[in-house]
Design an enzyme around this catalytic site. Structure first.
Site, PDB file in Angstrom:
ATOM      1  N   ASN A 101      28.335  -0.062  16.213  1.00  0.00           N
ATOM      2  CA  ASN A 101      29.193  -1.169  16.639  1.00  0.00           C
ATOM      3  C   ASN A 101      30.113  -0.639  17.737  1.00  0.00           C
ATOM      4  O   ASN A 101      31.096   0.033  17.457  1.00  0.00           O
ATOM      5  CB  ASN A 101      29.999  -1.663  15.422  1.00  0.00           C
ATOM      6  CG  ASN A 101      30.979  -2.759  15.777  1.00  0.00           C
ATOM      7  OD1 ASN A 101      30.975  -3.271  16.894  1.00  0.00           O
ATOM      8  ND2 ASN A 101      31.820  -3.134  14.815  1.00  0.00           N
ATOM      9  N   LYS A 145      32.056  -2.180  19.641  1.00  0.00           N
ATOM     10  CA  LYS A 145      33.312  -2.956  19.718  1.00  0.00           C
ATOM     11  C   LYS A 145      33.680  -3.285  21.170  1.00  0.00           C
ATOM     12  O   LYS A 145      32.793  -3.436  21.998  1.00  0.00           O
ATOM     13  CB  LYS A 145      34.434  -2.208  18.993  1.00  0.00           C
ATOM     14  CG  LYS A 145      34.036  -1.866  17.557  1.00  0.00           C
ATOM     15  CD  LYS A 145      35.202  -1.514  16.694  1.00  0.00           C
ATOM     16  CE  LYS A 145      34.711  -1.157  15.297  1.00  0.00           C
ATOM     17  NZ  LYS A 145      35.777  -0.842  14.379  1.00  0.00           N
ATOM     18  N   HIS A 147      32.906  -9.256  10.141  1.00  0.00           N
ATOM     19  CA  HIS A 147      33.594  -7.964  10.280  1.00  0.00           C
ATOM     20  C   HIS A 147      35.084  -8.140   9.970  1.00  0.00           C
ATOM     21  O   HIS A 147      35.678  -9.172  10.319  1.00  0.00           O
ATOM     22  CB  HIS A 147      33.397  -7.429  11.699  1.00  0.00           C
ATOM     23  CG  HIS A 147      33.803  -5.996  11.834  1.00  0.00           C
ATOM     24  ND1 HIS A 147      35.117  -5.622  11.966  1.00  0.00           N
ATOM     25  CD2 HIS A 147      33.084  -4.858  11.804  1.00  0.00           C
ATOM     26  CE1 HIS A 147      35.178  -4.293  12.034  1.00  0.00           C
ATOM     27  NE2 HIS A 147      33.958  -3.801  11.938  1.00  0.00           N
ATOM     28  N   GLU A 152      31.986  -2.576   3.815  1.00  0.00           N
ATOM     29  CA  GLU A 152      32.987  -1.928   4.662  1.00  0.00           C
ATOM     30  C   GLU A 152      34.370  -2.143   4.063  1.00  0.00           C
ATOM     31  O   GLU A 152      34.997  -3.190   4.321  1.00  0.00           O
ATOM     32  CB  GLU A 152      32.966  -2.552   6.063  1.00  0.00           C
ATOM     33  CG  GLU A 152      31.706  -2.329   6.841  1.00  0.00           C
ATOM     34  CD  GLU A 152      31.995  -2.174   8.331  1.00  0.00           C
ATOM     35  OE1 GLU A 152      31.529  -1.197   8.911  1.00  0.00           O
ATOM     36  OE2 GLU A 152      32.714  -3.004   8.897  1.00  0.00           O
ATOM     37  N   GLY A 166      38.189   2.190  10.880  1.00  0.00           N
ATOM     38  CA  GLY A 166      39.122   2.632  11.902  1.00  0.00           C
ATOM     39  C   GLY A 166      40.179   3.600  11.389  1.00  0.00           C
ATOM     40  O   GLY A 166      41.127   3.923  12.099  1.00  0.00           O
ATOM     41  N   SER A 213      34.535   4.553   9.043  1.00  0.00           N
ATOM     42  CA  SER A 213      34.800   5.979   9.312  1.00  0.00           C
ATOM     43  C   SER A 213      33.613   6.901   9.038  1.00  0.00           C
ATOM     44  O   SER A 213      33.793   8.037   8.613  1.00  0.00           O
ATOM     45  CB  SER A 213      36.025   6.453   8.521  1.00  0.00           C
ATOM     46  OG  SER A 213      37.180   5.782   8.954  1.00  0.00           O
TER      47      SER A 213
HETATM   48  P1  PGA Z   1      34.716   2.984  12.333  1.00  0.00           P
HETATM   49  O1  PGA Z   1      34.325   1.449  12.444  1.00  0.00           O
HETATM   50  O2  PGA Z   1      33.432   3.743  12.130  1.00  0.00           O
HETATM   51  O3  PGA Z   1      35.367   3.313  13.626  1.00  0.00           O
HETATM   52  O4  PGA Z   1      35.633   3.120  11.151  1.00  0.00           O
HETATM   53  C1  PGA Z   1      33.391   0.911  11.553  1.00  0.00           C
HETATM   54  C2  PGA Z   1      33.236  -0.550  11.782  1.00  0.00           C
HETATM   55  O5  PGA Z   1      34.101  -1.192  12.350  1.00  0.00           O
HETATM   56  O6  PGA Z   1      32.238  -1.133  11.399  1.00  0.00           O
END
Ligand code: PGA
Length: 259
Positions: free
Chosen positions: A8, A10, A97, A169, A175, A215
């Site tokens: 992802n 983003k 999400h 998640e 994050g 993460s």
């Molecule tokens: P991250 O994001 O790996 O940076 O924690 C995961 C996600 O948003 O699906």
């Protein structure tokens, strides 16, 4: 069932030059990659979808969108429909999400409408569900997971359920650098499977993939994916670094070869 590794990206890759550097680096790393049995799904921002789908034509790399609108066409300024992303080469879309739930107030009802729109156009929805830190502290994780599944799947028929992918998640793990234990993830996996068995029966539920996200990196992927027997991972930050992302793919491939 092949494992899915979703990147992802983003709201990143701000310039054409940055995007091209990313694509070049990804392609270079992929060339040196040993045989890949897992499926990689890259989800860039809308503006890069066309370029990404032109670039990755190989069987085990697919492209996904990060969002869609629930209507197919018409006067919805600023929105993008499932058919539009499908026609540009997407096979998947991330829905529900936690960032969309939080910053765009996406409710269970909205997410359900988007899931149904995706399924109608044969786009595989990757549906994110997960509890907040406060909900976990209160012991409400299972309850939240079940409620989110029920909301997401309202009026989704059994003929479509095997096309849905879930990503567990935990909101507090996205994050951050915190991750749940393998056991905690396994417990949620069991809760999801049980809920699906009750709704659709065992043979349909068995075919629904459940990923972990939040993460994920190459150092913890064994704990968050291998140990709890997840069907893959959803990767945020690390997917911006092609060689780190492919390290995760490599570890997941190694498990598959041992299965
Ligand atoms: P991250 O994001 O790996 O940076 O924690 C995961 C996600 O948003 O699906």
């Amino acid at each position: 069932m092949s494992k899915l590794i979703v990147g992802n990206l983003k709201m990143n890759l701000l310039t054409i030059a940055e995007r091209d550097r990313y694509l070049e680096s990804f392609e270079r790393e992929l060339k040196n990659f040993p045989e890949n049995k897992a499926k990689i799904i890259l989800c860039p921002p809308f503006v890069h979808l066309e370029k990404f789908s032109e670039k990755f034509k190989m069987e085990n790399v697919s492209i996904g969108a990060q969002n869609i609108f629930w209507e197919e066409r018409g006067s919805f300024t600023g929105e993008i429909s499932s058919l539009m992303v499908k026609n540009i080469g997407c096979k998947y879309v991330i829905l529900g999400h936690s960032e969309r739930r939080k910053y765009f107030s996406e409710s269970g009802e909205i997410i359900n409408a988007k899931i149904k729109a995706a399924l109608q156009d044969n786009l595989t929805p990757i549906v994110c569900i997960g509890e907040s830190q406060a909900e976990r502290n209160d012991g409400d994780t299972a309850e939240i997971i079940v409620a989110q599944i029920n909301q997401s799947l309202k009026d989704v028929p059994i003929s479509k359920i095997t096309e849905v992918v879930f990503a567990y998640e935990p909101v507090w793990a996205v994050g951050s650098d915190a991750i749940p234990t393998g056991n905690d993830i396994l417990e949620v996996r069991i809760t999801i499977k049980k809920t699906l068995v009750e709704k659709y029966g065992a043979s349909a539920a068995e075919k629904v993939r459940i990923l972990y996200g939040g993460s994920v990196n190459s150092k913890n992927v064994a704990q968050v994916c291998v140990e709890p027997q997840m069907d893959g991972v959803l990767v945020g930050r690390e997917s911006l670094i092609p060689n780190e992302f492919l390290k995760i793919v490599e570890i997941i491939n190694a498990i598959r070869n041992n299965e």
